[in-house]
Design an enzyme around this catalytic site. Sequence first.
Site, PDB file in Angstrom:
ATOM      1  N   ASP A  33      -6.040  14.859 -12.058  1.00 59.59           N
ATOM      2  CA  ASP A  33      -6.038  13.397 -12.006  1.00 59.59           C
ATOM      3  C   ASP A  33      -6.753  12.908 -13.267  1.00 59.59           C
ATOM      4  O   ASP A  33      -7.766  13.483 -13.662  1.00 59.59           O
ATOM      5  CB  ASP A  33      -6.786  12.917 -10.747  1.00 59.59           C
ATOM      6  CG  ASP A  33      -6.444  11.489 -10.371  1.00 59.59           C
ATOM      7  OD1 ASP A  33      -6.023  11.266  -9.226  1.00 59.59           O
ATOM      8  OD2 ASP A  33      -6.609  10.577 -11.233  1.00 59.59           O
ATOM      9  N   ASN A  34      -6.250  11.855 -13.873  1.00 58.56           N
ATOM     10  CA  ASN A  34      -6.930  11.345 -15.075  1.00 58.56           C
ATOM     11  C   ASN A  34      -7.990  10.299 -14.721  1.00 58.56           C
ATOM     12  O   ASN A  34      -8.616   9.722 -15.602  1.00 58.56           O
ATOM     13  CB  ASN A  34      -5.918  10.790 -16.089  1.00 58.56           C
ATOM     14  CG  ASN A  34      -5.180   9.564 -15.556  1.00 58.56           C
ATOM     15  OD1 ASN A  34      -5.491   9.048 -14.479  1.00 58.56           O
ATOM     16  ND2 ASN A  34      -4.206   9.086 -16.308  1.00 58.56           N
ATOM     17  N   ASN A  37      -7.419   5.419 -11.955  1.00 64.39           N
ATOM     18  CA  ASN A  37      -7.511   4.446 -10.852  1.00 64.39           C
ATOM     19  C   ASN A  37      -8.247   5.077  -9.666  1.00 64.39           C
ATOM     20  O   ASN A  37      -7.959   4.762  -8.513  1.00 64.39           O
ATOM     21  CB  ASN A  37      -6.094   4.003 -10.464  1.00 64.39           C
ATOM     22  CG  ASN A  37      -6.094   2.737  -9.642  1.00 64.39           C
ATOM     23  OD1 ASN A  37      -7.056   1.967  -9.682  1.00 64.39           O
ATOM     24  ND2 ASN A  37      -5.045   2.514  -8.871  1.00 64.39           N
ATOM     25  N   ASP A  60      -4.692  14.443 -17.995  1.00 62.27           N
ATOM     26  CA  ASP A  60      -3.534  13.562 -17.952  1.00 62.27           C
ATOM     27  C   ASP A  60      -2.243  14.386 -17.950  1.00 62.27           C
ATOM     28  O   ASP A  60      -2.024  15.202 -18.846  1.00 62.27           O
ATOM     29  CB  ASP A  60      -3.588  12.663 -19.189  1.00 62.27           C
ATOM     30  CG  ASP A  60      -2.774  11.416 -18.986  1.00 62.27           C
ATOM     31  OD1 ASP A  60      -3.295  10.323 -19.233  1.00 62.27           O
ATOM     32  OD2 ASP A  60      -1.583  11.537 -18.590  1.00 62.27           O
ATOM     33  N   SER A 127       9.517   4.905  -3.400  1.00 59.78           N
ATOM     34  CA  SER A 127       9.134   3.664  -2.728  1.00 59.78           C
ATOM     35  C   SER A 127      10.366   2.957  -2.175  1.00 59.78           C
ATOM     36  O   SER A 127      11.462   3.068  -2.735  1.00 59.78           O
ATOM     37  CB  SER A 127       8.452   2.768  -3.754  1.00 59.78           C
ATOM     38  OG  SER A 127       8.371   1.445  -3.300  1.00 59.78           O
ATOM     39  N   TYR A 152       7.904  -1.016 -12.900  1.00 62.71           N
ATOM     40  CA  TYR A 152       7.386  -0.083 -11.894  1.00 62.71           C
ATOM     41  C   TYR A 152       8.535   0.421 -11.008  1.00 62.71           C
ATOM     42  O   TYR A 152       8.718   1.620 -10.817  1.00 62.71           O
ATOM     43  CB  TYR A 152       6.305  -0.767 -11.031  1.00 62.71           C
ATOM     44  CG  TYR A 152       6.091  -0.073  -9.711  1.00 62.71           C
ATOM     45  CD1 TYR A 152       5.366   1.111  -9.647  1.00 62.71           C
ATOM     46  CD2 TYR A 152       6.661  -0.567  -8.523  1.00 62.71           C
ATOM     47  CE1 TYR A 152       5.200   1.784  -8.441  1.00 62.71           C
ATOM     48  CE2 TYR A 152       6.501   0.087  -7.325  1.00 62.71           C
ATOM     49  CZ  TYR A 152       5.766   1.263  -7.286  1.00 62.71           C
ATOM     50  OH  TYR A 152       5.626   1.924  -6.092  1.00 62.71           O
ATOM     51  N   LYS A 156      10.549   4.288 -10.517  1.00 60.09           N
ATOM     52  CA  LYS A 156      10.819   5.020  -9.267  1.00 60.09           C
ATOM     53  C   LYS A 156      12.298   5.412  -9.194  1.00 60.09           C
ATOM     54  O   LYS A 156      12.636   6.539  -8.841  1.00 60.09           O
ATOM     55  CB  LYS A 156      10.425   4.175  -8.041  1.00 60.09           C
ATOM     56  CG  LYS A 156       8.924   3.959  -7.890  1.00 60.09           C
ATOM     57  CD  LYS A 156       8.185   5.270  -7.654  1.00 60.09           C
ATOM     58  CE  LYS A 156       6.684   5.111  -7.710  1.00 60.09           C
ATOM     59  NZ  LYS A 156       5.954   6.384  -7.882  1.00 60.09           N
ATOM     60  N   ASN A 182       5.031   0.365   3.353  1.00 64.32           N
ATOM     61  CA  ASN A 182       3.737  -0.144   2.865  1.00 64.32           C
ATOM     62  C   ASN A 182       2.557   0.643   3.433  1.00 64.32           C
ATOM     63  O   ASN A 182       2.126   0.369   4.558  1.00 64.32           O
ATOM     64  CB  ASN A 182       3.596  -1.629   3.204  1.00 64.32           C
ATOM     65  CG  ASN A 182       4.450  -2.505   2.315  1.00 64.32           C
ATOM     66  OD1 ASN A 182       5.670  -2.317   2.221  1.00 64.32           O
ATOM     67  ND2 ASN A 182       3.831  -3.442   1.631  1.00 64.32           N
ATOM     68  N   LEU A 203      -1.954  -6.625  -0.117  1.00 65.05           N
ATOM     69  CA  LEU A 203      -2.428  -7.437   1.005  1.00 65.05           C
ATOM     70  C   LEU A 203      -3.695  -6.897   1.681  1.00 65.05           C
ATOM     71  O   LEU A 203      -4.675  -7.631   1.847  1.00 65.05           O
ATOM     72  CB  LEU A 203      -1.284  -7.556   2.028  1.00 65.05           C
ATOM     73  CG  LEU A 203      -1.581  -8.337   3.299  1.00 65.05           C
ATOM     74  CD1 LEU A 203      -1.967  -9.772   2.988  1.00 65.05           C
ATOM     75  CD2 LEU A 203      -0.367  -8.310   4.232  1.00 65.05           C
ATOM     76  N   ARG A 234       7.049  -6.702   6.488  1.00 65.15           N
ATOM     77  CA  ARG A 234       6.936  -5.365   5.903  1.00 65.15           C
ATOM     78  C   ARG A 234       6.795  -4.338   7.012  1.00 65.15           C
ATOM     79  O   ARG A 234       6.508  -4.666   8.168  1.00 65.15           O
ATOM     80  CB  ARG A 234       5.679  -5.272   5.015  1.00 65.15           C
ATOM     81  CG  ARG A 234       5.699  -6.141   3.773  1.00 65.15           C
ATOM     82  CD  ARG A 234       6.690  -5.632   2.756  1.00 65.15           C
ATOM     83  NE  ARG A 234       6.677  -6.408   1.509  1.00 65.15           N
ATOM     84  CZ  ARG A 234       7.355  -7.535   1.331  1.00 65.15           C
ATOM     85  NH1 ARG A 234       8.101  -8.044   2.300  1.00 65.15           N
ATOM     86  NH2 ARG A 234       7.309  -8.162   0.174  1.00 65.15           N
TER      87      ARG A 234
END
Length: 344
Positions: A33-34, A37, A60, A127, A152, A156, A182, A203, A234
């Site tokens: 993982d870089n 986030n 990365d 997604s 984005y 995907k 979601n 949300l 959703r």
Amino acid sequence: MKKRILVTGGTGYIGSHTTVELQNAGYDVVIIDNLSNSHEGVLDGIEGITGIRPKFYKGDCTDYKTLEKVFEENPGIEGIINFAASKAVGESIEKPLLYYRNNLVTLINLLDLMPKYGVKGIVFSSSCTVYGEPDVNPIDETAPVKQATSPYGATKQMSEEIITDFVRSGAPIKSILLRYFNPVGAHPTALIGELPNGVPQNLIPYLTQTAAGIREKLTVFGDDYPTPDGSCIRDFIDVVDLAKAHVVAMERMLENKSEEKLEIFNLGTGNGLSVLQLIDAFQRATGVKVNYIIGPRREGDIEKIWADPKKANTVLGWKAQVPIEETMRNAWKWQVSLTEKKEK
Ligand code: UD1
């Protein structure tokens, strides 16, 4: 011997929950993982839950050499779950190249290395965004993929195509594409959960931060949609349920439970819940009031989308189980634990 799995983006939200479930199921997990986030402290949470600290590389995946070193130093990786990707819709419109580079180069590097190191299968985080605004709900995997509305979303779709083409070319790999609806909630121990950077766009983190008093009010983006209460609908799926689906998918590939080299599954509950219903479920489940107002629609939002998860239910033998109230309580417990950590 334990089967070794590489989890890219394993300190992120879904990656960390999946690592926990993989370790609980007896897999040996290596994470790269870089930390763009997430942070290394997530490993403490994973260790706290499972008693095992996964091997971790800060690196990365867009860097081929860095990635290859992981395969060299960890022989016998049998499967990959690829979570290493950027996922903020708005940011992707502002910084498209960042999204194309991160999300696509990472995937291409992984696919390229798989045959060389004898990796059998890759689970890809896709997604429901690939369906765009559905013509019918619930939506199953045969529904058409629609024009992406953000870079984005385009990454995907392109990633799904890249994997499909590579498998079709005769590459000696299998793949399962998981289309998430979601994902929400947190681990019931509150040791891991979602760590939004800055002001949350999604949300649930915005809702829990409002309930915690970090944000003044939650704005519901639109109550004039053609839905029963006017807010968007959703399919909110508990992150632990979602994580468990990855374990089943991995097993399916590694144990050759299917003849298919490429499969696609929707991961959702099958229940559509509106934004207002979700706020209500949170308030009922936690007894905590959320200060919210109705605001204008958010550009690009899908009106309503929820999954037909029958294929995952029957073929994978996986079903979402956590009731939404419990998911909301876990999301709240996680928010409270974050606030407490800050105060220490
Ligand atoms: C979006 C993406 C999805 C992506 C996901 C993760 C689209 C169409 N979908 O999902 O592909 O995987 O983010 O980043 O771009 N809402 C509010 N107030 C808020 C925040 C959200 O009312 O402060 C509403 C939204 O209008 C929406 C619902 O809550 O109706 C869910 O929003 P969000 O959590 O951002 O997820 P999606 O937009 O469904």
